[in-house]
Enzyme design. Sequence first.
Site, PDB file in Angstrom:
ATOM      1  N   SER A 142       0.812  -1.222   0.000  1.00 17.87           N
ATOM      2  CA  SER A 142       0.000   0.000   0.000  1.00 17.87           C
ATOM      3  C   SER A 142       0.842   1.268   0.000  1.00 17.87           C
ATOM      4  O   SER A 142       0.377   2.327  -0.439  1.00 17.87           O
ATOM      5  CB  SER A 142      -0.925  -0.002   1.228  1.00 17.87           C
ATOM      6  OG  SER A 142      -0.172  -0.154   2.418  1.00 17.87           O
ATOM      7  N   ASP A 173      -2.334   7.887   7.896  1.00 20.88           N
ATOM      8  CA  ASP A 173      -2.678   7.285   9.182  1.00 20.88           C
ATOM      9  C   ASP A 173      -1.360   6.929   9.857  1.00 20.88           C
ATOM     10  O   ASP A 173      -0.293   7.316   9.390  1.00 20.88           O
ATOM     11  CB  ASP A 173      -3.608   6.074   9.025  1.00 20.88           C
ATOM     12  CG  ASP A 173      -3.034   5.003   8.113  1.00 20.88           C
ATOM     13  OD1 ASP A 173      -1.804   4.768   8.153  1.00 20.88           O
ATOM     14  OD2 ASP A 173      -3.802   4.386   7.358  1.00 20.88           O
ATOM     15  N   HIS A 178       1.000   4.928   7.184  1.00 21.49           N
ATOM     16  CA  HIS A 178       1.166   5.279   5.771  1.00 21.49           C
ATOM     17  C   HIS A 178       1.568   6.742   5.612  1.00 21.49           C
ATOM     18  O   HIS A 178       0.889   7.630   6.136  1.00 21.49           O
ATOM     19  CB  HIS A 178      -0.133   5.035   4.992  1.00 21.49           C
ATOM     20  CG  HIS A 178      -0.535   3.604   4.922  1.00 21.49           C
ATOM     21  ND1 HIS A 178      -1.289   2.996   5.903  1.00 21.49           N
ATOM     22  CD2 HIS A 178      -0.267   2.647   3.996  1.00 21.49           C
ATOM     23  CE1 HIS A 178      -1.486   1.728   5.585  1.00 21.49           C
ATOM     24  NE2 HIS A 178      -0.876   1.488   4.435  1.00 21.49           N
TER      25      HIS A 178
END
Length: 648
Positions: free
Chosen positions: A64, A359, A362
């Site tokens: 991600s 967050d 990330h």
Amino acid sequence: MLGLTEAEKIKICLQKQVNSSFSLHNGFGGNLYATEEKRMFELVKPKAGASVLNQSTWIGFGDSRTDQSNSAFPRSADVSAKTADKFRSLSGGSLMLSMFGPPGKVDYLYQGCGKHKVFYEGVNWSPHAAIDCYRKNWTDIKLNFQKSIYELASQSHCMSLVNALDKTIPLQVTKGVAKNCNNSFLKNPALYTQEVKPLEQICGKENLAFFTLPTQFGTYECKLHLVASCYFIYDSKEVYNKRGCGNYFQVIYDSSGKVVGGLDNRVSPYTGNSGDTPTMQCDMLQLKPGRYSVRSSPRFLLMPERSYCFDMKEKGPVTAVQSIWGKGRESDYAVDQACLSTPGCMLIQKQKPYIGEADDHHGDQEMRELLSGLDYEARCISQSGWVNETSPFTEEYLLPPKFGRCPLAAKEESIPKIPDGLLIPTSGTDTTVTKPKSRIFGIDDLIIGLLFVAIVEAGIGGYLLGSRKESGGGVTKESAEKGFEKIGNDIQILRSSTNIAIEKLNDRISHDEQAIRDLTLEIENARSEALLGELGIIRALLVGNISIGLQESLWELASEITNRAGDLAVEVSPGCWIIDNNICDQSCQNFIFKFNETAPVPTIPPLDTKIDLQSDPFYWGSSLGLAITAAISLAALVISGIAICRTK
């Protein structure tokens, strides 16, 4: 002008310019005075983090944090959009998740090609993921898996997950599930179970299955496969089979019947521990394409159904980026340990905890800075960082592994200096320059020179010294050849000494890694010293080259003045003329000595020096040679910028 009185005679010379502010530079065949000096190269400092040697030849594998399709991109990313485009990524994925396929996890088809491979993944299989399936802690398996991936990736141009191997399984088994695996099981290995009927067959039948590793998967060629050989580990025979049947075994054979993996408790002892539940172990095997058989004791069969395929066509760098969670989630450091124990793998590590922007997990600013170099091309990449400057020297030793044209460690004071600014040649001393000895100017003749130097990989080449008229001074063909012979011999002596030192070091090699690292460092130090010695020789030859070229230009300049003067001036010494002030007035003198003031007085530029190393200095001292081309460019009407000294 024979009848002139002393009062009517005027002596005009080129003004003396050398003073205590000039520094002397000695060279082969001639010396120079200069107003300034500078080092041939400046020390460079590597930039921390990752970079690549060529933007068109690298590929990344990620999750991600490099996934452009993530709904929070780009805030969720640790790389730029440009770099993210080079990654094969899916949020929630990892290479190990795709290899084993635990239930409920992302299953992404990782594949791609590139000489340099950058891996920024792994965090999605960590203690926080809480994957069980007969094993509470998968960290040691992850360590061996990542290490195998990095090793094979460093030897391949292309790699791909093979997510469906051809197989043949025995009729008596069926797909099995496990309570501690979400009432399912891994996709690889697949669990097959055999129902045993106590009245008919107490122990069941031995399982025999086959799987095939392909030579090609889609467009990807497969020369070698990474296969997980998994088996159960029992503490005792009684734990495996309370009915008193045979011992546990799960063994993989190649087509010739040779054992290539697995466990056989018929010949190997049980652990002897007191547990009553087996654990699963998976070894990483590197297998060639072909048909393999799996034999297992009754009840359970663990069947390989996936692999990673590598073409083994090209060696190249591997970069592994530390993949950890932010606060509140438990991480492992298998990626770090795997990379550090794999030759050719460069590890990018954070110095601070992970703090995300999108967050907690990330968009970390420190990681973004460490990976920002992936947007650029570097001349050198190493464990110490990356360098894009052309200098061959750095203040501190660059830790291996390293790739590209990497600088060598050197002290600043050991780098040779070259003349800069205003240059004045001294009288030549090269005995091979036979003419015009009487025409060579002294140290007080001023001239301006522009120097361009290029060092290329092609062996020692020739010098371009500017024009040389037959009647003028300068270097002869024989002189140049002897100069090259000298520099060639001196460099060979240096390289011979370096090779002798390396041979002595080879005798000290031991099999432990620290000794090899120490040896590598000593060899690099020897190469650095040899390169500094070679540059010293090159510097001396360049200084002599410039000096002789400037002397020639001054002689040509004096010849031009004498020709313009005709009978109006008599040259009494190099650079000095006697004229009759009554016959040749100021306008006449301007015509002779200042070219009728038609040329503007030039702004005096500094010496423009550029040295480019096209070969890898880390390997200098071997068969690679040096070639030098030097060109001197002089102002067309230098006389317009020269002061005149008059005496009577």
